[in-house]
Design a protein around this motif. Sequence first.
Motif, PDB file in Angstrom:
ATOM      1  N   GLY A 249      12.559  -3.466 -15.790  1.00 16.29           N
ATOM      2  CA  GLY A 249      13.978  -3.634 -15.484  1.00 16.29           C
ATOM      3  C   GLY A 249      14.852  -3.127 -16.614  1.00 16.29           C
ATOM      4  O   GLY A 249      15.875  -2.482 -16.373  1.00 16.29           O
ATOM      5  N   ASN A 250      14.443  -3.416 -17.853  1.00 21.42           N
ATOM      6  CA  ASN A 250      15.194  -2.907 -19.009  1.00 21.42           C
ATOM      7  C   ASN A 250      15.209  -1.386 -19.027  1.00 21.42           C
ATOM      8  O   ASN A 250      16.224  -0.750 -19.324  1.00 21.42           O
ATOM      9  CB  ASN A 250      14.573  -3.422 -20.311  1.00 21.42           C
ATOM     10  CG  ASN A 250      15.015  -4.838 -20.649  1.00 21.42           C
ATOM     11  OD1 ASN A 250      15.843  -5.429 -19.954  1.00 21.42           O
ATOM     12  ND2 ASN A 250      14.469  -5.388 -21.722  1.00 21.42           N
ATOM     13  N   LYS A 251      14.054  -0.820 -18.694  1.00 22.76           N
ATOM     14  CA  LYS A 251      13.946   0.637 -18.680  1.00 22.76           C
ATOM     15  C   LYS A 251      14.873   1.233 -17.612  1.00 22.76           C
ATOM     16  O   LYS A 251      15.520   2.273 -17.843  1.00 22.76           O
ATOM     17  CB  LYS A 251      12.488   1.028 -18.399  1.00 22.76           C
ATOM     18  CG  LYS A 251      12.161   2.480 -18.635  1.00 22.76           C
ATOM     19  CD  LYS A 251      10.671   2.753 -18.391  1.00 22.76           C
ATOM     20  CE  LYS A 251       9.798   2.012 -19.373  1.00 22.76           C
ATOM     21  NZ  LYS A 251       8.363   2.362 -19.217  1.00 22.76           N
ATOM     22  N   ALA A 252      14.963   0.580 -16.473  1.00 20.74           N
ATOM     23  CA  ALA A 252      15.837   1.048 -15.396  1.00 20.74           C
ATOM     24  C   ALA A 252      17.307   0.973 -15.817  1.00 20.74           C
ATOM     25  O   ALA A 252      18.108   1.853 -15.481  1.00 20.74           O
ATOM     26  CB  ALA A 252      15.613   0.221 -14.134  1.00 20.74           C
ATOM     27  N   VAL A 253      17.656  -0.068 -16.573  1.00 21.59           N
ATOM     28  CA  VAL A 253      19.025  -0.218 -17.057  1.00 21.59           C
ATOM     29  C   VAL A 253      19.391   0.945 -17.981  1.00 21.59           C
ATOM     30  O   VAL A 253      20.469   1.529 -17.880  1.00 21.59           O
ATOM     31  CB  VAL A 253      19.195  -1.568 -17.789  1.00 21.59           C
ATOM     32  CG1 VAL A 253      20.506  -1.594 -18.579  1.00 21.59           C
ATOM     33  CG2 VAL A 253      19.167  -2.719 -16.802  1.00 21.59           C
ATOM     34  N   VAL A 254      18.473   1.283 -18.882  1.00 20.28           N
ATOM     35  CA  VAL A 254      18.717   2.387 -19.810  1.00 20.28           C
ATOM     36  C   VAL A 254      18.851   3.709 -19.061  1.00 20.28           C
ATOM     37  O   VAL A 254      19.774   4.492 -19.309  1.00 20.28           O
ATOM     38  CB  VAL A 254      17.590   2.494 -20.855  1.00 20.28           C
ATOM     39  CG1 VAL A 254      17.799   3.717 -21.750  1.00 20.28           C
ATOM     40  CG2 VAL A 254      17.523   1.227 -21.695  1.00 20.28           C
TER      41      VAL A 254
END
Length: 288
Positions: free
Chosen positions: A180-185
């Motif tokens: 999810g963090n990667k998708a946000v970035v």
Amino acid sequence: MYNAFFRTIEDNGRRALESPLRQDGSAYSINYADLEAKLADPQTTLFLLSNPHNPTGNLWDRETLAHIGGLCHKHRVLVVADEIHCDLTDPGYAYVPFASVSEACAQNSITCIAPTKAFNIAGIVTSAVAVPDAGLRHKVACAFHTDGIDEANVFAAEAAIAAFTKGAPWLDALREYLFGNKAVVRAFLAQELPQIVMAASQSTYLLWLDCGAVADSATKLSRFLRKEAGLCLSDGSQFRGPQKACLRMNIACPRARVEEGLRRLKTGVEAYRKAFPGGAGCPVGISP
């Protein structure tokens, strides 16, 4: 590749010979022609494989690993596979252990693993080395014993056992959160900083950001971001390779902190481009 490898090689009086990854847009792959040329050098005795790859987050598939293993076997070059990030794959992806690809790969390899990255227990200092070949295993054991690093403390052993036998639900939740963090970035860069290219990653909590359209030097850009935006990203130059302006971002933190970091990244990049429209130069007060 992981910067500590270069330092360790060179501090031991050896020479680090690189085979740079081929970049195609956001994806990285092996340049087999270059790799074989380097492996064929009579002075090449050891090949360090980062699987999954640090810093790009590339997850090598079985075909790629088999090709690497075949070339190393052909040229009698031993493989040391660093697989410390192996548990941290994106949901739906699984890593392939180098030693599992073939018997030839297993017998010509040393595999390094640890629970420390996936379970955030680096402070207890524990790891494991798998060496299928008996003769090679004896050499490794002797080297470890000579350096006095072959005796794990009881707490470390119990922590590793607990992590690997009871930590699966927690690890799966972690993988989802990191994804999810990667998708946000990825979404933020596409919307706010399209000039920065994030490497196509399937593993680890480290992101490789190509900032070549912003700056001509990772060192200059990273120092500027730290001074002007209060954002500390790893200077990509320490990982060697041909890229001149890449930064490594750690997203193993609460999402709010990732979002704050992205806001600081945008602020810092905008300030850098305003100060240096051509992407060059060194800011006043920041040593080159």
